[in-house]
Design an enzyme around this catalytic site. Structure first.
Site, PDB file in Angstrom:
ATOM      1  CE  LYS A 179      -3.997  -2.155   2.086  1.00  0.00           C
ATOM      2  NZ  LYS A 179      -4.667  -2.628   3.292  1.00  0.00           N
ATOM      3  CG  ASP A 207     -10.697   0.236   4.868  1.00  0.00           C
ATOM      4  OD1 ASP A 207     -10.295  -0.156   3.761  1.00  0.00           O
ATOM      5  OD2 ASP A 207     -10.126   0.004   5.937  1.00  0.00           O
ATOM      6  CD  GLN A 217      -3.789  -4.295   6.489  1.00  0.00           C
ATOM      7  OE1 GLN A 217      -3.613  -3.363   5.722  1.00  0.00           O
ATOM      8  NE2 GLN A 217      -4.457  -5.374   6.132  1.00  0.00           N
TER       9      GLN A 217
END
Ligand code: NDP
Length: 292
Positions: A53, A120, A97
């Site tokens: 990422k 997200d 995460q």
């Protein structure tokens, strides 16, 4: 033999497109989108995801901020970091995460992220917007899956779709997005009766189950489009490991019209969509239109 939907190439094109738009907002508005990724603990798979990422964020011309916290970090300390990121004007997207260590309540942490910086799409308000088909941040994996489906099929209107799996992060939002495109949607799960028969009626099969190669070729209607979200690591005969999806690729690719491989299908699209969401939030927070 099915057309193989190349998620790697699709993702590379999408990331190049995002990098072009980032350059425009930098030049025209002095705005550099920034994504903060928070990792608690040393889960090996999470470390790999966080590294890629960070790398892809930087390659798209955005600022990448990585926060690696000890596995013993308290919930209060994690919330304090999120508070700091919520108030940092250089940070436009915050990603924590998952999974988090057991002593931390994931829901409280996710919902502590300022909604304007959620990339997200896991917050309750985002879930609500997706479920009524309103504009908003869409969870990355379903968003990437939809982009590939629309590219492959054009209009999805009237098609029969089945989503196997009803998780909050993949199955449910995927079903909501298919419904918004006027598909006739079935959501299947571990209690579904005659799952093969349900799958056989579908023009679009999305498998998000977490069970290696569960969906077989003879469950697929000839010519159907298959999106395999699953990522499962299995042992090979020589003692090593390999990644497989939730669909038995060998048999399904003989019957389907088009299919995503694993690896190289949905997986690469997920990070590209994270960058897409970060650019969207950076523009929104600064009152700037996302460039065409
Ligand atoms: P979850 O474990 O949260 O959900 C799995 C779903 O599958 C549940 O709804 C469960 O039903 C259903 N299920 C389990 N067994 C069966 C069965 N035998 N028959 C029918 N349905 C079944 O998984 P996720 O949604 O988080 O992830 C699914 C897969 O996608 C995993 O392989 C994961 O690694 C992968 N993934 C990939 C991503 C990517 O970037 N490509 C991103 C996120 C996930 P029930 O609700 O009844 O228990």
């Amino acid at each position: 033999m099915a057309t193989i939907i190349d998620g790697k190439a699709f993702s590379a094109n999408l990331r190049a497109e995002i990098a072009r738009k980032v350059e425009i907002v930098k030049q025209n508005h002095g705005l550099t989108p920034g994504l903060a990724v928070v990792l608690v603990g040393e889960d090996p798979a999470s470390q790999v995801y966080v590294r890629s990422k960070g790398k892809q964020t930087a390659e798209a011309g955005m600022n990448s901020y990585e926060h690696k916290l000890d596995v013993e970090t308290s919930q209060a300390d994690l919330l304090a970091l999120i508070d700091q990121l919520n108030n940092d004007p250089d940070v436009h997207g915050i990603l924590v995460q998952l999974p988090l260590p057991k002593h931390i309540d994931e829901e409280s942490v996710i919902n502590s992220i300022r909604v304007e910086k959620d990339v997200d799409g896991f917050q309750l308000s985002d879930v609500g917007r997706v479920s009524i088909g309103a504009e908003g941040i869409v969870p990355c994996t379903p968003l990437g899956s939809m982009m590939m489906l629309k590219d492959q099929l054009g209009s999805l209107s009237g098609k029969r779709a089945i989503v196997v799996g009803r998780s909050n992060i993949v199955g449910k939002p995927m079903a909501a997005l298919l419904l918004a495109e006027s598909c006739t949607v079935t959501i299947a799960h571990s209690r579904t009766e005659d799952l093969p028969g349900e799958c056989r009626r579908a023009d679009i099969v999305v498998a998000a189950v977490g069970r290696p190669e569960m969906v077989k070729g003879d469950w697929i209607k000839p010519g159907a489009t298959v999106i395999d979200v699953g990522i499962n690591r299995i042992e090979k005969e020589d003692g090593g490991t390999r990644l497989v999806g939730d669909v038995e690729f060998k048999s399904a690719s003989q019957v389907a019209g088009a299919i995503t491989p694993v690896p190289g299908g949905v997986g690469p699209m997920t990070i590209a969509c994270l960058l897409h969401n970060t650019l969207q939030q950076a523009c929104r927070l600064n009152g700037v239109d996302v460039p065409e």
